[in-house]
Enzyme design. Structure first.
Site: not given
Ligand code: ADE
Ligand code: ZN
Length: 322
Positions: A192, A189, A271
């Site tokens: 973001e 990740h 999610d």
């Molecule tokens: N854990 C669950 N969803 C997430 C997201 N969008 N960014 C980082 N960690 C996460």
């Molecule tokens: Zn994620």
């Protein structure tokens, strides 16, 4: 209309795939009050921190191998019903451990659910083990070590999720070395919650095959060109980005800019019930709000299969379904 399109997903947090109706059922089973994080059938949160809190509370209601099997089977069957032939799930043994499960039981439960979904719908799936960044370097390394030790053929990737504003990528470099040495595909990740520097750090230090989100790389045109040149695949989650206010609306989301710059992009739901989306809705959004035609959407699905953390026989079998 994108309902008929074949789809694939590379970025879904398994606990984040628990729809409130399933969580309410689990709450009845364990006699737990959900009113602090679910209201009128929706999760309650207002920013990334409170989102993570609701996510953790929902996770705590999956306490046995059977609960995790049910979660994985339910989620994968739901995307199969939307046309998905492949789903990669991001999982963290830390969430299982917090709910009282051993790492092995957590993974065994998930694999049982993946097998059940495959038997029922034909959907292929794999696991990306994930470190949770805000739990600290030691836990993130422990997750990689577990992946290296467990060596199940369906555990094929390693990722780091969680609070991106916690530390710098370099702090976690060792975890990625362990995972890479164990033969796991690498994603992280980045870009973001943090800006272009975080994507640059990821490319410089982790050299990932794919990046989770990566969308804030758009703030640096040279970095966009670097992503295109390197062929790094972005696991883009537009609905998540808008819900978390990374961008104000779909019109200002950079998916199209990346696509036109030659960056390899895929569509994912992250999610989904937290962000009022599904994998199918992400394809609809890309078509209706961002103007992607069917050929472009099919290209994104093909990119996902090309970048999937699977063995080459499985990849060929998935390709044959496109
Ligand atoms: N854990 C669950 N969803 C997430 C997201 N969008 N960014 C980082 N960690 C996460
Ligand atoms: Zn994620």
């Amino acid at each position: 209309m994108t309902k008929h399109l074949v789809k694939a997903e590379l970025h879904l947090h398994i606990e984040g795939g628990a729809f409130p109706a399933l969580v309410e059922k689990q709450a009845q089973k364990y006699n737990v009050d959900t009113s602090s994080f679910i209201k009128d059938g929706s999760y309650i949160w207002s920013d990334f921190t409170t989102f993570l809190h609701a996510y953790d509370q929902a996770s705590m209601l999956f306490k046995t191998e059977e609960d995790y099997a049910l979660l994985a089977e339910t989620y994968l069957s739901s995307i199969a019903a939307e046309g998905a032939i492949y789903g990669e799930i991001i999982v963290s043994t830390d969430h299982g451990i917090a709910a009282g499960l051993s790492a092995d039981a957590y993974i065994d439960g998930l694999i049982a659910g993946m097998e059940a979904a495959k038997a029922k719908t034909g959907i292929e799936s794999r696991i990306m083990l994930s470190g949770v960044r805000h739990l600290g370097v030691d836990r993130v390394i422990a997750a990689a070590e577990y992946g290296a030790k467990r060596r199940h053929p369906w555990i094929t990737g390693y990722n780091m999720a969680g609070e991106e504003r916690n530390g710098r990528v370099a702090d976690f470099a060792r975890a990625f070395d362990i995972a890479r040495d164990a033969g796991l595909g690498i994603s992280i990740h980045a870009g973001e919650l943090c800006g272009a520097f975080s994507v640059r750090d990821a490319l410089d230090i982790v050299k990932p095959d794919r990046i989770g989100h990566g969308v804030r790389a758009i703030e640096d045109p040279e970095l966009v060109a670097r992503l295109a040149d390197s062929g790094t695949v972005l696991e883009v989650c537009p609905g998540s980005n808008i819900a978390l206010k990374v961008f104000p609306d779909f019109k200002s989301h950079p998916l199209r800019a990346f696509y036109e710059a030659g960056v390899k992009v895929t569509l994912n739901s992250d999610d989904p019930p937290f962000f009022h989306t599904t994998l199918g809705k992400e394809y609809e959004i890309a078509a209706n709000e961002m103007g992607f035609d069917e050929a472009a959407l099919n290209t994104m699905t093909r990119t996902a299969i090309e970048a999937a953390f699977v063995d080459e026989d499985t990849r060929a079998a998935l390709m044959a379904k496109l």
